[in-house]
Design a protein around this motif. Structure first.
Motif, PDB file in Angstrom:
ATOM      1  N   THR A 338      84.484  -6.109  38.156  1.00 34.83           N
ATOM      2  CA  THR A 338      84.214  -6.066  39.422  1.00 34.83           C
ATOM      3  C   THR A 338      83.902  -7.491  39.803  1.00 34.83           C
ATOM      4  OG1 THR A 338      83.247  -3.809  39.288  1.00 34.83           O
ATOM      5  CG2 THR A 338      82.334  -5.623  40.957  1.00 34.83           C
ATOM      6  N   VAL A 339      84.395  -7.936  40.939  1.00 34.92           N
ATOM      7  CA  VAL A 339      84.207  -9.490  41.317  1.00 34.92           C
ATOM      8  C   VAL A 339      83.362  -9.461  42.433  1.00 34.92           C
ATOM      9  CG1 VAL A 339      86.447 -10.130  40.839  1.00 34.92           C
ATOM     10  CG2 VAL A 339      86.267  -9.180  42.922  1.00 34.92           C
ATOM     11  N   ALA A 340      82.816 -10.843  42.602  1.00 39.04           N
ATOM     12  CA  ALA A 340      81.907 -10.894  43.762  1.00 39.04           C
ATOM     13  C   ALA A 340      81.996 -10.415  44.958  1.00 39.04           C
ATOM     14  CB  ALA A 340      81.191 -12.494  43.848  1.00 39.04           C
ATOM     15  N   GLU A 341      83.222 -10.464  45.296  1.00 39.41           N
ATOM     16  CA  GLU A 341      83.654 -10.019  46.762  1.00 39.41           C
ATOM     17  C   GLU A 341      83.415  -8.369  46.936  1.00 39.41           C
ATOM     18  OE1 GLU A 341      85.244 -12.015  45.022  1.00 39.41           O
ATOM     19  OE2 GLU A 341      85.198 -14.025  46.288  1.00 39.41           O
ATOM     20  N   LEU A 343      80.795  -6.731  45.783  1.00 43.47           N
ATOM     21  CA  LEU A 343      79.487  -6.625  45.584  1.00 43.47           C
ATOM     22  C   LEU A 343      78.874  -6.382  46.673  1.00 43.47           C
ATOM     23  CD1 LEU A 343      78.754  -8.151  42.224  1.00 43.47           C
ATOM     24  CD2 LEU A 343      78.730  -5.749  42.687  1.00 43.47           C
ATOM     25  N   LYS A 344      79.452  -6.417  48.055  1.00 47.22           N
ATOM     26  CA  LYS A 344      78.666  -6.304  49.217  1.00 47.22           C
ATOM     27  C   LYS A 344      78.737  -4.891  49.532  1.00 47.22           C
ATOM     28  CE  LYS A 344      80.033 -11.010  51.410  1.00 47.22           C
ATOM     29  NZ  LYS A 344      80.567 -11.387  50.108  1.00 47.22           N
ATOM     30  N   ASP A 371      74.735  -8.285  49.946  1.00 47.68           N
ATOM     31  CA  ASP A 371      75.584  -9.188  48.791  1.00 47.68           C
ATOM     32  C   ASP A 371      74.670  -9.060  47.448  1.00 47.68           C
ATOM     33  OD1 ASP A 371      77.062 -10.598  47.272  1.00 47.68           O
ATOM     34  OD2 ASP A 371      76.737 -12.432  48.513  1.00 47.68           O
ATOM     35  N   SER A 373      75.715  -9.627  44.702  1.00 48.93           N
ATOM     36  CA  SER A 373      76.397 -10.652  43.656  1.00 48.93           C
ATOM     37  C   SER A 373      75.454 -11.607  43.103  1.00 48.93           C
ATOM     38  CB  SER A 373      77.656 -11.310  44.291  1.00 48.93           C
ATOM     39  OG  SER A 373      77.329 -12.239  45.218  1.00 48.93           O
ATOM     40  N   VAL A 374      74.371 -11.659  44.084  1.00 49.00           N
ATOM     41  CA  VAL A 374      73.301 -12.622  43.602  1.00 49.00           C
ATOM     42  C   VAL A 374      71.728 -11.674  43.637  1.00 49.00           C
ATOM     43  CG1 VAL A 374      74.104 -14.440  44.622  1.00 49.00           C
ATOM     44  CG2 VAL A 374      72.914 -13.138  46.251  1.00 49.00           C
ATOM     45  N   THR A 393      69.126  -6.235  40.613  1.00 52.41           N
ATOM     46  CA  THR A 393      70.292  -6.962  40.046  1.00 52.41           C
ATOM     47  C   THR A 393      71.014  -6.211  39.576  1.00 52.41           C
ATOM     48  OG1 THR A 393      69.088  -7.022  37.863  1.00 52.41           O
ATOM     49  CG2 THR A 393      68.936  -8.849  39.182  1.00 52.41           C
ATOM     50  N   TYR A 394      72.603  -6.479  39.252  1.00 52.55           N
ATOM     51  CA  TYR A 394      73.647  -5.790  38.581  1.00 52.55           C
ATOM     52  C   TYR A 394      73.717  -6.150  37.284  1.00 52.55           C
ATOM     53  CZ  TYR A 394      77.261  -9.070  39.067  1.00 52.55           C
ATOM     54  OH  TYR A 394      78.183 -10.135  38.922  1.00 52.55           O
ATOM     55  N   GLU A 396      77.383  -5.718  34.521  1.00 50.46           N
ATOM     56  CA  GLU A 396      78.712  -5.091  34.326  1.00 50.46           C
ATOM     57  C   GLU A 396      78.714  -4.078  32.998  1.00 50.46           C
ATOM     58  OE1 GLU A 396      83.446  -6.713  34.010  1.00 50.46           O
ATOM     59  OE2 GLU A 396      81.670  -8.171  33.874  1.00 50.46           O
TER      60      GLU A 396
END
Length: 664
Positions: A338-341, A343-344, A371, A373-374, A393-394, A396
């Motif tokens: 999973t990429v930052a984009e 994670l919205k 978002d 991702s942070v 937080t997340y 992986e």
């Protein structure tokens, strides 16, 4: 043991006396149509009277005032309900809980209604199956019930004698309606000196909490009382709804320990009522000098709850929904890659009644993407204004169950080359964090105890090496860390610190250093086998701990004629949460959460200087098997000294491991 059995019997009698458990019986149709309905109508209602439990063999004879509710069960039978049943045994209250007996057949006439004998078999978790016989009658509104319980050939007699005080049945729990915080609307004080400033409770108000069926606690509050203040709290006070809708709060008389009036006991009388949602509390407080009666009137209640009760996140990348610990840390897992984009994502909350969720200083609007991702923080605010922050937080989902040790990365933030340490890339860690702690504490320990257990210029216990089966390998060494006694309550420094490498993470726990190793990662596939390669060299002198696993005495050892061996294990264990549950150095192989272990049996051929291969299956603990509905973690743990977790081993023992893999 005799005391335990006696207390258990007391509890058993309470449970049995009112047929709490579901039983198996035959219900007969009493027929009679209109008569049956008339019989039912003549007994339905609320009864108040004495509930008595007698067992002469144990000198048990307890009686208490209670209410029993008789409800219609279908068109002909009745149901008996006793809420929050408890009794005092040896001076201690024992709470059984709600009791509900249905399917009771009626006979006789309306002036003398018989409750036909009903036999049930009670399945008790500790005492097994118990025969119970219930019978009785209601004559002109007076109930007499007999309940016979047989246990180990002993008859236990329970009787209830009471009057029907109402034909209505209202067994609602009004305590739940009262729970909340009540700001002060007004307060008056009779008998107070003129110069007493009525500052308390003031803006702090008074709060009711739930204590059980129609019982509340009054949380500790302060009231102005010469010379300054006194503090009051009430526990388990009964509440009852009156015919006019007012909820009365029973009178409580007790002695409290003085707060401003130190070394003095004060007399307290407390009572009140709640009408139209507002409480009026009568508080009488008497010391050796003053006797003051207060009347506190509160405003409409405000709820105090400020908790996230459930939390989900909508999104295809979400692997595991949010998990939460008792410090309001929230973690959810996303799919590998999973990429930052991606994670919205949109969170959905269920919070305490009346509370609201704040995000970025504004009330969160449902359906708004966030978002993740942070790190994000959400604040839950109660009606009263109390607030709690939740940090989200997340992680992986990685499944780091295959490791070739070819890539390593710095795992601490040190800039001093002697203190930098490295670990395999991909979710693995080592005992180097503990060695760093010793290096940092060396100067202080030398000053306090006269010995530096492990100078900063010495090598770490776990390092990358080219002496491998393929590519790179991990070299683990058991270190001589001198053994320094406990200072100021901190754990002692062990004589032997073994090198270990594992999937998971390391966090120094100064209270118990064995808890510093957090083993394992989430696993949702059944492991089948554990493979890899290793070689080993045993240290020359073996030190055995005099007090295994006692961190306060880890320095106390003796030399023994024994050869050190390594430990290489893969351990599958159950968890309640992936994010916050783990096994550590105190319980990796001994916890009852362990489901299966793949353990490498040491082969002395590993000391011939060449790697040997292993391939071992997972052995399940007795009574345990893979269950796809449960949550598991899987830990691969290697140590240069098998008993390093007991502070035993041989300094200089070296284990090389390479190409570790769990197959599914």
């Amino acid at each position: 043991m005799k005391i335990m059995k006696k207390n258990l019997l007391y509890l058993f009698m309470l449970i049995c006396s009112v047929s709490l458990f579901t039983g198996c019986s035959d219900d007969d149709d009493n027929g009679g149509g209109d008569l049956a309905m008339a019989l039912q109508s003549s007994v339905v209602g609320t009864y108040e009277g004495d509930l008595r439990v007698v067992l002469p063999a144990l000198q048990l004879d307890n009686t208490q005032k209670r209410k029993i509710f008789v409800k219609a069960d279908g068109q002909e039978n009745v149901q008996l309900v006793l809420r929050d049943f408890s009794i005092e045994v040896a001076g201690n209250p024992v709470t059984v809980g709600d009791i509900d007996v249905s399917g009771i057949v009626l006979s006789g006439d309306v002036s003398n209604v018989q409750l036909e004998e009903k036999k049930v078999i009670i399945s008790h978790p500790d005492l097994g199956e118990l025969p119970v016989t219930v019978s009785g009658n209601v004559a002109s509104g007076k109930a007499n019930l007999s309940i016979q319980v047989v246990w180990n050939s002993m008859d236990i007699d329970v009787t209830f004698a009471g009057d029907r005080i109402s034909t209505e049945v209202d067994d609602s729990d009004y305590a739940k309606e009262l729970v909340g915080w009540y700001a002060q609307e007004s307060i008056t004080a009779t008998g107070a000196p003129e110069d007493l400033e009525m500052k308390w409770p003031g803006s702090l108000g008074i709060e009711f909490t739930y204590a059980g069926y129609n019982k509340i606690n009054v949380k500790q509050f302060y009231v102005s009382f010469p010379p300054q203040t006194e503090r009051i709290s009430i526990e388990n006070v009964a509440v009852e709804k009156e015919t006019d809708g007012t909820i009365s709060i029973a009178e409580v008389k007790k002695t409290i320990e003085g707060y401003s009036n130190k070394d003095e006991e004060l007399s307290l009388v407390f009572s009140g009522f709640v009408k139209d949602g507002k409480p009026t509390l009568n508080i009488s407080l008497k010391s050796s000098q003053y006797d003051i009666t207060y009347v506190y009137v509160g405003e409409l209640k405000k709820l105090t709850g400020a908790a996230i009760e459930s939390f989900t996140i909508v999104g295809d990348v979400v692997k595991v929904q949010p998990e939460m610990d008792d410090k309001r840390n929230v973690v959810f897992f996303v799919k590998k890659g999973t990429v930052a984009e991606q994670l919205k994502l949109v969170p959905a909350f269920t919070v305490s009644e009346g509370a609201k969720v704040m995000y970025n200083d504004a009330e969160y609007v449902a359906g708004t993407p966030v978002d993740f991702s942070v790190e994000q923080t959400f604040e839950v605010v109660s009606q009263k204004g109390d607030n709690f922050s939740y940090t989200v937080t997340y992680r992986e989902w990685t499944e780091p169950f295959a490791m070739n040790f070819d890539e390593w990365e710095q795992q601490n933030e040190a800039t001093d080359e002697n203190k930098k340490y490295y670990a395999p890339v991909g979710g693995w860690s080592s005992s180097n964090g503990g060695v760093e702690y010793l290096k940092n504490m060396g100067g202080l320990l030398e000053m306090m105890a006269g010995v530096n257990p492990y100078p900063a210029d010495k090598p770490y216990a776990v390092v990358q090496t080219d002496d491998s089966k393929s590519g790179s390998a991990a070299r683990l060494e058991s270190l001589d860390t001198k053994g320094v006694k406990s200072i100021f309550g901190f754990p002692a420094v062990p004589k032997v610190t073994s090198g270990s490498v594992f999937n998971g993470f390391f966090k120094v726990e100064t209270d118990n250093t064995l808890r510093s190793t957090r083993f394992g990662d989430p696993c949702d596939r059944e492991p089948k086998s554990f493979t890899g390669s290793y070689k080993y060299t045993s240290g020359e002198v073996y030190y055995e701990a005099l007090y295994p696993r006692d961190t306060q005495k880890a320095n106390e050892v003796k030399e023994v004629d024994k050869k050190d061996t390594p430990a290489i294990n893969a351990v599958l264990y159950e968890v309640d949460t992936y994010a916050f549950d783990y096994l550590d150095g105190t319980n990796l192989l001994t916890s009852d959460k362990v489901v299966a272990i793949a353990s490498v049996k040491y082969d002395e051929a590993a000391e011939a200087g060449k790697y040997i291969d292993f391939n071992v299956g997972f052995t399940y603990k007795d009574g345990k098997s893979w269950d796809a509905s449960k949550k598991y973690k899987l830990a691969i743990v290697c140590s240069s000294s098998k008993d390093g977790d007991k502070f035993s081993g041989a300094p200089g023992s070296v284990l090389y491991v390479d190409d570790l893999k769990v197959s599914f």
